[in-house]
Design a protein around this motif. Structure first.
Motif, short mmCIF file in Angstrom:
data_model
loop_
_atom_site.label_atom_id
_atom_site.label_comp_id
_atom_site.label_asym_id
_atom_site.label_seq_id
_atom_site.Cartn_x
_atom_site.Cartn_y
_atom_site.Cartn_z
N LYS A 151 -7.93 4.63 3.21
CA LYS A 151 -6.90 5.37 2.31
C LYS A 151 -6.88 7.00 2.52
O LYS A 151 -5.56 7.42 2.45
CB LYS A 151 -7.95 5.62 0.88
CG LYS A 151 -7.28 6.07 -0.43
CD LYS A 151 -6.27 5.00 -0.86
CE LYS A 151 -5.79 5.51 -2.41
NZ LYS A 151 -4.97 4.35 -2.94
N ARG A 171 0.79 -1.24 0.21
CA ARG A 171 -0.06 -0.03 0.17
C ARG A 171 0.80 1.27 -0.03
O ARG A 171 0.55 2.31 -0.70
CB ARG A 171 -0.97 0.21 1.20
CG ARG A 171 -1.77 -1.07 1.45
CD ARG A 171 -2.88 -0.99 0.66
NE ARG A 171 -4.04 -1.97 0.65
CZ ARG A 171 -5.18 -1.95 -0.21
NH1 ARG A 171 -5.58 -1.26 -1.21
NH2 ARG A 171 -6.12 -3.07 0.31
N SER A 173 2.51 2.10 -3.34
CA SER A 173 1.73 2.23 -4.31
C SER A 173 1.24 3.77 -4.49
O SER A 173 0.73 4.22 -5.35
CB SER A 173 0.28 1.38 -4.33
OG SER A 173 0.61 -0.10 -4.28
N GLU A 174 1.40 4.43 -3.37
CA GLU A 174 1.27 5.75 -3.22
C GLU A 174 2.21 6.78 -3.87
O GLU A 174 2.02 7.85 -4.09
CB GLU A 174 0.97 6.36 -1.84
CG GLU A 174 -0.05 5.74 -1.08
CD GLU A 174 -1.25 6.10 -1.91
OE1 GLU A 174 -1.67 7.32 -2.05
OE2 GLU A 174 -2.50 5.44 -1.79
N GLY A 175 3.37 6.41 -4.55
CA GLY A 175 4.15 7.04 -4.97
C GLY A 175 5.44 6.47 -5.56
O GLY A 175 6.10 5.58 -4.91
N GLU A 219 -11.40 5.37 -2.95
CA GLU A 219 -10.76 6.57 -3.08
C GLU A 219 -11.10 7.55 -1.97
O GLU A 219 -10.00 8.29 -1.64
CB GLU A 219 -11.16 7.12 -4.35
CG GLU A 219 -10.21 8.37 -4.81
CD GLU A 219 -8.94 8.15 -4.97
OE1 GLU A 219 -8.03 9.03 -4.81
OE2 GLU A 219 -8.28 6.90 -5.44
N MET A 271 -3.85 6.80 5.28
CA MET A 271 -2.86 6.42 4.53
C MET A 271 -2.19 7.77 3.93
O MET A 271 -1.10 8.07 4.28
CB MET A 271 -3.04 5.39 3.31
CG MET A 271 -1.49 5.40 2.43
SD MET A 271 -0.36 4.75 3.63
CE MET A 271 -0.69 2.69 3.51
N ARG A 272 -2.97 8.52 3.25
CA ARG A 272 -2.56 9.90 2.59
C ARG A 272 -2.02 10.67 3.64
O ARG A 272 -1.10 11.59 3.42
CB ARG A 272 -3.66 10.22 1.53
CG ARG A 272 -3.55 9.19 0.32
CD ARG A 272 -4.70 9.66 -0.61
NE ARG A 272 -4.28 8.99 -1.90
CZ ARG A 272 -5.10 9.15 -2.79
NH1 ARG A 272 -6.48 9.83 -2.72
NH2 ARG A 272 -5.11 8.12 -4.00
N LEU A 311 1.24 9.72 4.92
CA LEU A 311 2.73 10.06 4.04
C LEU A 311 2.56 11.69 4.06
O LEU A 311 3.69 12.20 4.02
CB LEU A 311 2.16 9.42 2.69
CG LEU A 311 2.22 7.98 2.59
CD1 LEU A 311 1.78 7.44 1.06
CD2 LEU A 311 3.40 7.59 3.00
N TRP A 346 -10.67 0.97 1.43
CA TRP A 346 -9.48 1.38 0.55
C TRP A 346 -9.99 2.07 -0.64
O TRP A 346 -9.27 2.52 -1.63
CB TRP A 346 -8.63 0.17 0.39
CG TRP A 346 -7.72 0.04 1.57
CD1 TRP A 346 -7.93 -1.08 2.66
CD2 TRP A 346 -6.63 0.79 1.92
NE1 TRP A 346 -6.87 -0.85 3.56
CE2 TRP A 346 -5.94 0.07 3.00
CE3 TRP A 346 -5.92 1.75 1.38
CZ2 TRP A 346 -5.07 0.72 3.79
CZ3 TRP A 346 -4.79 2.15 2.29
CH2 TRP A 346 -4.19 1.80 3.36
#
Length: 513
Positions: free
Chosen positions: A502, A26, A29-31, A497, A505-506, A509, A495
């Motif tokens: 989700k 996960r 996958s975010e960047g 959008e 998680m953002r 980060l 999870w």
């Protein structure tokens, strides 16, 4: 997004490693500037790599940004023994491994001999550790004052409150202070004192946010292992107080009230908190293919499905460690299933498990039962023939079961399992709980709000199990299945959008950058 390097350090237990592998997937996958290094025990190295591969299609570029490294090697092959043997060398070899990562020097996997280059990836170190590795935290702090150390928690939020939270929330408070004060007063052994304090019960009602009220002895329905727990609980509290933030693998849809309470308490300590559950492969439940070696499970379930229709098989598993201390209770449960013609798969992976030749023969000749020392749990739970999951109630199994829409039968032992059983049965109404199987402190005493006192006999176990099977097939069972199906939908939205996992998680980060 700025370059980020996450170093993940899981406890060498599959129940902790598996969701951490999903978390690694996960994160990357975010960047495309994010790299993850997982420092793994040798006994779980290949399983971890296989689990990470499940997160992506073959050849996906993100797989190159997840590096799984063993810091030492062992020749033993017994998985249960390794779970405990690796803890000491895991701690001893960590400082040298992390120093190489910190200084951007190549690191070599001790098991495979593969060299991994770290150059250009280590700007902005973020360190995710399991919930009690105090030596590793101290070693990290000694090398870097700027590395953020994030506690990685696998389990329910209510249990984290119970073990580490303030007494005003039903927690144990500062466990270490209590031990030290009693050791100073008596001159006794701190470990023995700690275990005595931890296991002490006097019928006090414990009120934890999000849980039904419970007597303190209800947290110990069975005592399967005679091992000291005080150092683990004490270390967990020290680590939680010293970390820079917390990630938990549970989901808002599963226990929102407990999560909100835990987040509020951690906020009072200035610790960011992120609920990133459920941590399951992105294709969970959509790909029911298994390897040729496991085709017997598909064949069994397909045959039961063709003969009897959906939701008729009971899957039984107590994980890779736990196993009932009274074998006759296992026998009686199997006898009840055979008598009621309830199909079942019984997985007995624990090294403590035993199945008599007589019982094995009976099951094999029944045509409706299957015994195995290993099983593809996610495949079984997502097969339309599987109707119920009889389990000790570990958090990973609960998550997989509810994410598959499968209701449960709880046989809790220790740790987070008793609290989970109460939540599943009384709050969510997606489970039954077996009471007569108790062997611990709750054996001769009733649960909160009930006058029923377990008898603790084989006959009582059999009678209760037969009654549960009848209820499974009746309106009560239908209601629990309906609730489990609703939970499945909510968990799978986490999870999306704009789903809570989700979003969390953002936020995590963004905080890191």
């Amino acid at each position: 997004m700025a370059r980020l390097h996450f170093v993940l350090l899981p406890l060498p237990s599959w129940g902790h490693v598996r969701p951490l592998c999903v978390l690694a997937g996960r994160i990357v996958s975010e960047g495309d500037e994010i790299v993850v290094t997982v420092l793994m025990a040798p006994n779980l190295l290949e399983k971890a790599r296989a689990e990470v591969s499940r997160q992506f299609s073959d050849g996906h570029e993100a797989l190159k940004r997840i590096r799984i490294v063993s810091m030492f090697d062992l020749t033993e092959t017994q998985i249960f023994q390794l779970t405990f043997l690796v803890i000491k060398p895991f701690a001893e070899t960590y400082p040298a491994a992390y120093e190489k990562l910190h200084l951007e020097k190549p690191i070599t996997c001790a098991t495979t001999g593969t060299n991994i280059q770290c150059r250009s990836y280590s700007r902005g170190h973020h360190h995710g550790c399991d919930s009690s590795p105090v030596p590793q935290m101290q070693a990290t702090r000694a090398l870097s004052k700027t590395t953020q150390i994030i506690a990685w928690v696998t389990g329910g939020a209510s249990t984290i409150i119970r073990l580490f939270g303030p007494e005003s929330m039903g927690g144990l408070g500062n466990f270490g202070e209590k031990i030290d004060a009693e050791a100073k007063r008596t001159g006794g052994n701190p470990v023995e004192i700690g275990d005595k304090i931890f296991r002490h019960t006097d019928g006090t009602v414990v009120n934890i946010p999000g849980l039904p009220p419970m007597y303190d002895y209800e947290f110990f329905p069975q005592l399967p292992f005679d091992a000291p727990v005080a150092p683990i609980v004490r270390g967990g509290h020290v680590f939680l107080m010293g970390c820079d933030g917390v990630i938990i693998s549970t989901a808002e849809a599963y226990e929102k009230e407990s999560l909100d309470a835990l987040e509020s308490w951690l906020a009072s300590l200035s610790k960011p908190f992120y609920a990133l559950g459920p941590l399951l492969p992105p294709t969970f439940g959509t790909n029911l293919q298994i390897g040729q070696d496991d085709s017997k499970f598909k064949a069994f379930l397909d045959e039961m499905l063709s003969q009897h229709g959906e939701h008729c098989t009971v899957f039984i598993s107590f994980g890779t460690v736990f196993w009932p201390t009274v074998y006759e209770y296992v026998q009686e449960v199997v006898e009840a299933l055979l008598e009621k013609k309830a199909h079942f798969i019984l997985c007995h992976a624990s090294p403590f498990a035993k199945i008599s030749d007589e019982l094995r023969t009976r099951v094999e000749n029944s045509g409706i039962g299957m015994l195995t020392i290993w099983s593809p749990q996610q495949f079984i739970l997502n097969h339309p023939e599987t109707g119920w999951f009889l389990t000790h109630g570990g958090h990973g199994g609960i998550t997989e079961s509810l994410s598959s829409g499968v209701p449960l039968i709880c046989w809790p032992f220790d740790a987070d399992q008793p609290a989970a059983a109460k939540h599943l049965t009384q709050n969510l109404n997606v489970a039954f709980e077996l009471v007569e199987v108790r062997t611990g402190l709750g054996l001769t005493t009733p649960s909160y709000g009930s006058e029923r006192v377990p008898r603790g006999t084989r006959e009582a176990v059999g009678s209760e199990m037969r009654g549960v099977i009848d209820e499974m097939r009746g309106e009560n069972g239908k209601e629990k299945r309906k609730n489990a199906e609703r939970m499945k939908v909510e968990l799978r939205m986490a999870w999306g959008e704009r789903g809570p996992a989700k979003v969390a998680m953002r936020a995590f980060l963004a905080k890191c950058t």
